[in-house]
Enzyme design. Sequence first.
Site, short mmCIF file in Angstrom:
data_model
loop_
_atom_site.label_atom_id
_atom_site.label_comp_id
_atom_site.label_asym_id
_atom_site.label_seq_id
_atom_site.Cartn_x
_atom_site.Cartn_y
_atom_site.Cartn_z
N GLY A 1 0.94 -1.16 0.22
CA GLY A 1 0.07 -0.12 -0.07
C GLY A 1 0.98 1.32 -0.05
CD GLU B 1 1.24 -8.76 -2.23
OE1 GLU B 1 2.17 -8.27 -1.87
OE2 GLU B 1 1.00 -9.68 -3.14
N GLY C 1 0.36 -3.43 4.41
CA GLY C 1 1.10 -3.73 5.36
C GLY C 1 1.33 -2.67 6.49
NE ARG C 2 6.11 1.14 5.74
CZ ARG C 2 7.39 0.95 6.29
NH1 ARG C 2 7.64 1.45 7.62
NH2 ARG C 2 8.32 0.21 5.74
NE ARG D 1 10.23 1.03 10.22
CZ ARG D 1 10.23 2.23 10.13
NH1 ARG D 1 10.12 3.29 11.00
NH2 ARG D 1 10.40 3.00 8.74
CB CYS E 1 26.64 -3.36 25.10
SG CYS E 1 26.77 -3.28 26.60
CE1 TYR F 1 7.48 -5.19 7.15
CE2 TYR F 1 6.39 -2.87 7.02
CZ TYR F 1 6.72 -4.27 6.70
OH TYR F 1 6.02 -4.73 5.42
#
EC number: 4.1.1.20
Length: 406
Positions: free
Chosen positions: A231, A265, A267-268, A304, A334, A362
């Site tokens: 999308g 399709e 998603g985000r 991300r 670390c 994500y």
Amino acid sequence: MSKTCEQVPFTQLAEQYGTPLYVYSQSALTDAYRAYETAFSGCKPLICYAVKANGNLSVLKHFAALGSGFDTVSGGEIARALAAGADASKIIYSGVGKRIQEIAYALDVGIKCFNVESLPELDRINEVAGMMGLTAPISLRINPDVDAKTHPYISTGLKANKFGIAMADAERAYQYASSLKNLKIIGIDCHIGSQLTELSPLVEACERMLALVDKLAAQGIKLEHIDLGGGVGIVYKNEQTPDLAQYAAEVEKMLASRSLGLVLEPGRSLVGNAGTLLTRVEFVKRSEEKNFVVVDAAMNDLMRPALYQAYHHIENAEETTQPEILADVVGPICETGDFIGKERMIAAKTGDVLLVRSAGAYASSMASNYNARGRAAEVMVNGAKHKLVRRRENIDDLMALERDYL
């Protein structure tokens, strides 16, 4: 921005469930899905939520209840979708490295379609289907060589990307697929990238795909659907995202003269802005050159920023009289790359809860156990109600699969 998720204060959720904590708004999930349904209503699309964006079973169950199909990239994602109540006939299986066992599983449960990314994959699916006495429904993922103008790590439609079959080889690939007796060609697919902020690449990719569809039809290869992939992008900071209604109108116009079903399709754009990561401040560390707000979330919870240099808005969950300072918001891992945000004006003190926005996509799905850290808990909010939809991992969970063989 609101300091509540629907009707529940974020601070209340932090107190009850602890931090780090992923919080999802059920109404935001619904609204995002309905936006696609409404915009593309003239095309009657099969909307297949991209499971890789967020595979929480409650998220999947909610989309399944709305009528969603699912775009999957592994046997595990197929299993998760089915466990959440998905209709197998609405499941698409994408990905460049499908294993024999995964192909057999997908055939056994009766998925809608394999999005095939190479000639060797065609051979493998044909062989597995033959051994099972089945015919595999397939679509070829064609790489249209369109620049999505997004981060190079999430660009998938250029010649240099590992995905899909080159446009120059597409006709020969379809002809080869038609010669394999255990395959049924039903569609064509493309996916040019994620977090798209311009409409023109999406339209250009569709135009190129449809030109190929017409060439294939002239050769006797008639397709049932076109899958336009992911999308539109979302707003993380101040992006101007494509107008969904305009995109839908362009697609509807191009499909008007063709008997092709439409698959999408996203998603985000269905989950990204429905999620918030809650994290508590451990220390405010001041130095001569730089300030650091050290929080209990880290790169294992939200990869991300370290992976893509991605921006997530960060703010205090409560109004505060604490003065703002310029600081990096960092985690306890670390690694110098362990940061949530760099050079942010933030008002915070030890014990405060910070909100990391646009963390539905994500984020939890890319989480790890680096530094022996348990993955964060996840909560779904519906109005004034809320429930734990994934408990926090503890140290016993992290060691449960290991054995002492020494």
